[in-house]
Design an enzyme around this catalytic site. Structure first.
Site, PDB file in Angstrom:
ATOM      1  N   HIS A  38       0.854  -1.182   0.000  1.00 42.62           N
ATOM      2  CA  HIS A  38       0.000   0.000   0.000  1.00 42.62           C
ATOM      3  C   HIS A  38       0.894   1.238   0.000  1.00 42.62           C
ATOM      4  CE1 HIS A  38      -3.873  -2.031   1.748  1.00 42.62           C
ATOM      5  NE2 HIS A  38      -3.308  -2.728   0.780  1.00 42.62           N
ATOM      6  N   GLU A  52       1.097   3.873   1.777  1.00 39.43           N
ATOM      7  CA  GLU A  52       1.652   4.287   3.068  1.00 39.43           C
ATOM      8  C   GLU A  52       2.780   3.348   3.502  1.00 39.43           C
ATOM      9  OE1 GLU A  52      -1.514   3.739   2.257  1.00 39.43           O
ATOM     10  OE2 GLU A  52      -2.917   4.945   3.433  1.00 39.43           O
ATOM     11  N   CYS A  69      -5.888   2.491   5.604  1.00 38.12           N
ATOM     12  CA  CYS A  69      -6.665   1.288   5.915  1.00 38.12           C
ATOM     13  C   CYS A  69      -6.101   0.708   7.214  1.00 38.12           C
ATOM     14  CB  CYS A  69      -6.550   0.286   4.769  1.00 38.12           C
ATOM     15  SG  CYS A  69      -4.958  -0.563   4.717  1.00 38.12           S
ATOM     16  N   CYS A  78      -2.355   0.000   7.058  1.00 34.31           N
ATOM     17  CA  CYS A  78      -1.483   1.180   7.016  1.00 34.31           C
ATOM     18  C   CYS A  78      -1.535   1.959   8.324  1.00 34.31           C
ATOM     19  CB  CYS A  78      -1.883   2.058   5.844  1.00 34.31           C
ATOM     20  SG  CYS A  78      -1.590   1.222   4.272  1.00 34.31           S
TER      21      CYS A  78
HETATM   22 ZN   LIG Z   1      -3.461   0.495   3.394  1.00 37.51          ZN
END
Ligand SMILES: [Zn+2]
Length: 160
Positions: free
Chosen positions: A57, A59, A87, A90
């Site tokens: 992801h 991040e 999310c 993250c």
């Molecule tokens: Zn994420």
């Protein structure tokens, strides 16, 4: 908009730019930055499908790059800017990285509109685990605590 918000908004605009540009590069529509003392430390953009890495992801990619750049496993004092609300993965990664702040542009509802599961996972975490479809099973075996005993006995350990 306060001066503080204006600075944050400029960094966020960069994350949105990264997120949008990333689509043409085979990634998901997410971008993130790590900023310290007003200076960019690292950028990240979603590489899940491009790198066959479900944890890539934006991040997480930004956190990994920032830690590499700073040769540290801690990002204390840094801010995580991200094009979309972190999310659960993250959010936890940023907590582990010990960033001081997180600032995001779009939210979990925008992500849901884009077909992403952020909202679904947040809802899942809010429910009792016994109601989950995926089993998460605790099975205490006699050796369960052994790694922590070994860790605590290891005097040269690096705490994090
Ligand atoms: Zn994420």
């Amino acid at each position: 908009m306060s001066q503080f918000d204006a600075v944050d908004a400029r960094w966020l605009e960069r994350t949105v730019e990264l997120a949008t540009l990333n689509i043409a590069n085979g990634g998901g529509p997410f971008g993130a930055l790590i900023v310290r003392d007003g200076a960019l430390v690292a950028e990240g953009y979603n590489r899940v499908t491009a790198d066959l890495d479900p944890t890539a992801h934006a991040e997480v990619v930004a956190i990994r790059a920032a830690c590499k750049a700073e040769q540290s496993f801690s990002l204390v004092g840094a801010t995580l800017y991200t094009s979309c609300e972190p999310c659960p993965l993250c959010l936890a990664a940023a907590l582990w990285a010990r960033v001081d702040r997180m600032v995001f542009a779009a939210d979990r509802h925008d992500a849901a509109r884009g077909g992403f599961d952020d909202l679904e996972f947040y809802d899942l975490f809010a429910r009792d685990r016994s109601t989950w479809q995926i089993p998460v099973v605790s099975l205490r075996i006699p050796q369960s605590p052994a790694p922590f005993d070994a860790w605590l006995a290891h005097e040269a350990r690096t705490e994090y």
